[in-house]
Design a protein around this motif. Structure first.
Motif, PDB file in Angstrom:
ATOM      1  N   ARG A  85      -4.306  -9.695   3.983  1.00  0.00           N
ATOM      2  CA  ARG A  85      -3.011  -9.092   3.640  1.00  0.00           C
ATOM      3  C   ARG A  85      -3.162  -8.125   2.464  1.00  0.00           C
ATOM      4  NH1 ARG A  85       0.639 -14.708   3.879  1.00  0.00           N
ATOM      5  NH2 ARG A  85       0.039 -15.265   6.020  1.00  0.00           N
ATOM      6  N   LEU A  86      -4.299  -7.479   2.389  1.00  0.00           N
ATOM      7  CA  LEU A  86      -4.596  -6.584   1.276  1.00  0.00           C
ATOM      8  C   LEU A  86      -3.732  -5.334   1.336  1.00  0.00           C
ATOM      9  CD1 LEU A  86      -8.486  -6.841   1.408  1.00  0.00           C
ATOM     10  CD2 LEU A  86      -6.971  -7.967  -0.236  1.00  0.00           C
ATOM     11  N   ALA A  87      -3.065  -5.037   0.219  1.00  0.00           N
ATOM     12  CA  ALA A  87      -2.248  -3.825   0.131  1.00  0.00           C
ATOM     13  C   ALA A  87      -2.953  -2.726  -0.650  1.00  0.00           C
ATOM     14  CB  ALA A  87      -0.902  -4.144  -0.535  1.00  0.00           C
ATOM     15  N   ASN A 103     -15.616  -3.532   6.203  1.00  0.00           N
ATOM     16  CA  ASN A 103     -14.568  -3.710   7.200  1.00  0.00           C
ATOM     17  C   ASN A 103     -13.272  -4.108   6.504  1.00  0.00           C
ATOM     18  OD1 ASN A 103     -12.978  -4.232   9.431  1.00  0.00           O
ATOM     19  ND2 ASN A 103     -14.473  -5.517  10.461  1.00  0.00           N
ATOM     20  N   LEU A 104     -12.285  -3.211   6.561  1.00  0.00           N
ATOM     21  CA  LEU A 104     -10.960  -3.446   5.977  1.00  0.00           C
ATOM     22  C   LEU A 104      -9.879  -3.413   7.045  1.00  0.00           C
ATOM     23  CD1 LEU A 104     -11.357  -1.222   2.793  1.00  0.00           C
ATOM     24  CD2 LEU A 104     -11.253  -3.718   2.838  1.00  0.00           C
ATOM     25  N   CYS A 105     -10.280  -3.605   8.284  1.00  0.00           N
ATOM     26  CA  CYS A 105      -9.355  -3.529   9.417  1.00  0.00           C
ATOM     27  C   CYS A 105      -8.280  -4.622   9.343  1.00  0.00           C
ATOM     28  CB  CYS A 105     -10.159  -3.659  10.710  1.00  0.00           C
ATOM     29  SG  CYS A 105      -9.183  -3.663  12.214  1.00  0.00           S
ATOM     30  N   ASN A 106      -7.095  -4.287   9.861  1.00  0.00           N
ATOM     31  CA  ASN A 106      -6.001  -5.254  10.002  1.00  0.00           C
ATOM     32  C   ASN A 106      -5.576  -5.854   8.665  1.00  0.00           C
ATOM     33  OD1 ASN A 106      -4.049  -6.783  11.318  1.00  0.00           O
ATOM     34  ND2 ASN A 106      -5.453  -8.434  11.831  1.00  0.00           N
ATOM     35  N   LEU A 109      -2.892  -1.887   4.102  1.00  0.00           N
ATOM     36  CA  LEU A 109      -3.253  -0.771   3.233  1.00  0.00           C
ATOM     37  C   LEU A 109      -2.445   0.478   3.566  1.00  0.00           C
ATOM     38  CD1 LEU A 109      -7.128  -1.209   3.387  1.00  0.00           C
ATOM     39  CD2 LEU A 109      -5.659  -1.740   1.431  1.00  0.00           C
ATOM     40  N   CYS A 110      -1.836   1.054   2.555  1.00  0.00           N
ATOM     41  CA  CYS A 110      -1.243   2.384   2.693  1.00  0.00           C
ATOM     42  C   CYS A 110      -2.147   3.358   1.940  1.00  0.00           C
ATOM     43  CB  CYS A 110       0.175   2.412   2.156  1.00  0.00           C
ATOM     44  SG  CYS A 110       0.338   1.914   0.439  1.00  0.00           S
ATOM     45  N   SER A 111      -1.833   4.634   2.008  1.00  0.00           N
ATOM     46  CA  SER A 111      -2.733   5.646   1.450  1.00  0.00           C
ATOM     47  C   SER A 111      -2.982   5.448  -0.040  1.00  0.00           C
ATOM     48  CB  SER A 111      -2.168   7.042   1.721  1.00  0.00           C
ATOM     49  OG  SER A 111      -2.098   7.270   3.115  1.00  0.00           O
ATOM     50  N   ARG A 112      -1.955   5.092  -0.796  1.00  0.00           N
ATOM     51  CA  ARG A 112      -2.138   4.917  -2.240  1.00  0.00           C
ATOM     52  C   ARG A 112      -2.944   3.663  -2.566  1.00  0.00           C
ATOM     53  NH1 ARG A 112       3.283   3.742  -1.310  1.00  0.00           N
ATOM     54  NH2 ARG A 112       3.915   1.598  -1.742  1.00  0.00           N
ATOM     55  N   MET A 131      -5.905  -0.369  11.949  1.00  0.00           N
ATOM     56  CA  MET A 131      -4.800  -1.328  11.890  1.00  0.00           C
ATOM     57  C   MET A 131      -4.277  -1.535  10.473  1.00  0.00           C
ATOM     58  SD  MET A 131      -6.199  -4.100  14.708  1.00  0.00           S
ATOM     59  CE  MET A 131      -4.674  -5.036  14.726  1.00  0.00           C
ATOM     60  N   ASN A 132      -4.021  -0.399   9.797  1.00  0.00           N
ATOM     61  CA  ASN A 132      -3.380  -0.419   8.488  1.00  0.00           C
ATOM     62  C   ASN A 132      -2.159   0.505   8.519  1.00  0.00           C
ATOM     63  OD1 ASN A 132      -4.882  -2.115   6.378  1.00  0.00           O
ATOM     64  ND2 ASN A 132      -6.566  -1.102   7.441  1.00  0.00           N
ATOM     65  N   ARG A 133      -1.794   1.091   7.392  1.00  0.00           N
ATOM     66  CA  ARG A 133      -0.602   1.944   7.316  1.00  0.00           C
ATOM     67  C   ARG A 133      -0.929   3.293   6.684  1.00  0.00           C
ATOM     68  NH1 ARG A 133       3.209  -2.823   4.643  1.00  0.00           N
ATOM     69  NH2 ARG A 133       3.049  -4.305   6.389  1.00  0.00           N
ATOM     70  N   LEU A 134      -2.118   3.766   6.947  1.00  0.00           N
ATOM     71  CA  LEU A 134      -2.627   4.967   6.278  1.00  0.00           C
ATOM     72  C   LEU A 134      -2.005   6.235   6.852  1.00  0.00           C
ATOM     73  CD1 LEU A 134      -6.389   3.956   6.161  1.00  0.00           C
ATOM     74  CD2 LEU A 134      -4.691   3.707   4.345  1.00  0.00           C
ATOM     75  N   GLU A 135      -1.532   7.089   5.964  1.00  0.00           N
ATOM     76  CA  GLU A 135      -1.021   8.404   6.345  1.00  0.00           C
ATOM     77  C   GLU A 135      -2.006   9.504   5.970  1.00  0.00           C
ATOM     78  OE1 GLU A 135       2.727   8.697   4.399  1.00  0.00           O
ATOM     79  OE2 GLU A 135       3.744   7.352   5.814  1.00  0.00           O
ATOM     80  N   SER A 136      -2.935   9.181   5.092  1.00  0.00           N
ATOM     81  CA  SER A 136      -3.958  10.130   4.654  1.00  0.00           C
ATOM     82  C   SER A 136      -5.123   9.337   4.071  1.00  0.00           C
ATOM     83  CB  SER A 136      -3.399  11.102   3.604  1.00  0.00           C
ATOM     84  OG  SER A 136      -2.980  10.392   2.448  1.00  0.00           O
TER      85      SER A 136
END
Length: 254
Positions: A85-87, A103-106, A109-112, A131-136
């Motif tokens: 559940r790493l943010a 491996n940081l899948c699932n 994580l967001c871009s920041r 499988m994260n929340r990356l926009e950049s």
């Protein structure tokens, strides 16, 4: 009931004895610590007593934070943190200079949550951010000169990150199920294209006939060049599903 909720939030406590019992030596002689699927909610500080391990598997837990002292695991070559559940990832991860696999899948994580120091892992060969929340991505990733494989599937990317064209050894880039926008789509119809995967093919290794076949199959080469840019003057970015990729690879071998 309250105690039960507290126990669940704190997760399972890992002792040094438990960690030592989970220590193994791989067939190639590396010390591997496998604490996957242990219901941990916090990184056990007792693991500092085993900081000389070369492989560390903390996948399938409930970790919300990676401590700054992860930098003390200076021998790490392989680190698996998928399905937690790493943010965010601490800047100190850039000190793991020997890391080859990450491996940081699932995670969450967001871009920041990705530090610029990620670009200091100059020996890294495989990185999974799917499988994260990356926009950049941090532009510092352009310095990952040894990176061969990069997973970015199931994120929120609207374009292929520009920093990736500077990676000389990148051969597999998975951007499945991202809302990648087509570079030539100005019609207002179907503005979002689902991209499955990029394959980087060395143009110097293709004969004229094979090169023409690749262009005919993939079609939109010129648009991709303008949208992604050249990785090398002698290389071609190929946007292709796996079935087509197999045909292209077979063509290259012949």
């Amino acid at each position: 009931i309250i105690k039960g909720k507290m126990g669940e939030s704190q997760g399972k406590k890992i002792t040094l004895k438990m960690a030592r019992n989970a220590l193994r030596v791989t067939v190639d002689g590396r010390r591997r610590l496998d604490l996957s699927n242990m219901q941990m909610a916090e990184f056990p500080r007792c693991l500092l007593r085993l900081a000389d391990v070369e492989e560390l598997d903390l996948s399938r837990n409930r970790l919300q934070k990676l401590p700054e002292y992860i930098e003390r695991f200076h021998n790490l070559r392989w680190l698996d943190l998928h399905s937690n559940r790493l943010a965010e990832i601490p800047a100190s991860i850039g000190q793991l200079q020997g890391l080859l696999y990450l491996n940081l899948c699932n995670n969450q994580l967001c871009s920041r949550g990705l530090p610029e120091e990620l670009g200091q892992l100059d020996r890294l060969r495989s990185l999974n951010l799917g499988m994260n929340r990356l926009e950049s991505l941090p532009y510092s990733m352009a310095t990952l000169r040894e990176l061969r494989e990069l997973g970015l599937f199931d994120n929120q990317l609207t374009q292929v990150p520009d920093c990736l064209r500077r990676l000389p050894h990148l051969r597999k880039l998975n951007v499945c199920r991202n809302p990648i926008r087509s570079p030539d789509d100005d019609s207002g119809r179907d503005p979002i294209r689902r991209v499955e995967c990029f394959y980087l093919v060395d143009g110097d290794g293709l004969c004229e006939t094979c090169t023409q076949k690749c262009r005919e199959k993939l079609g939109r080469l010129d648009q991709l060049r303008s949208g992604v840019g050249h990785a090398h003057s002698s290389s071609v970015w190929l946007l292709t599903p796996n079935s087509v990729a197999k045909e292209v690879q077979a063509c290259c071998r012949n």
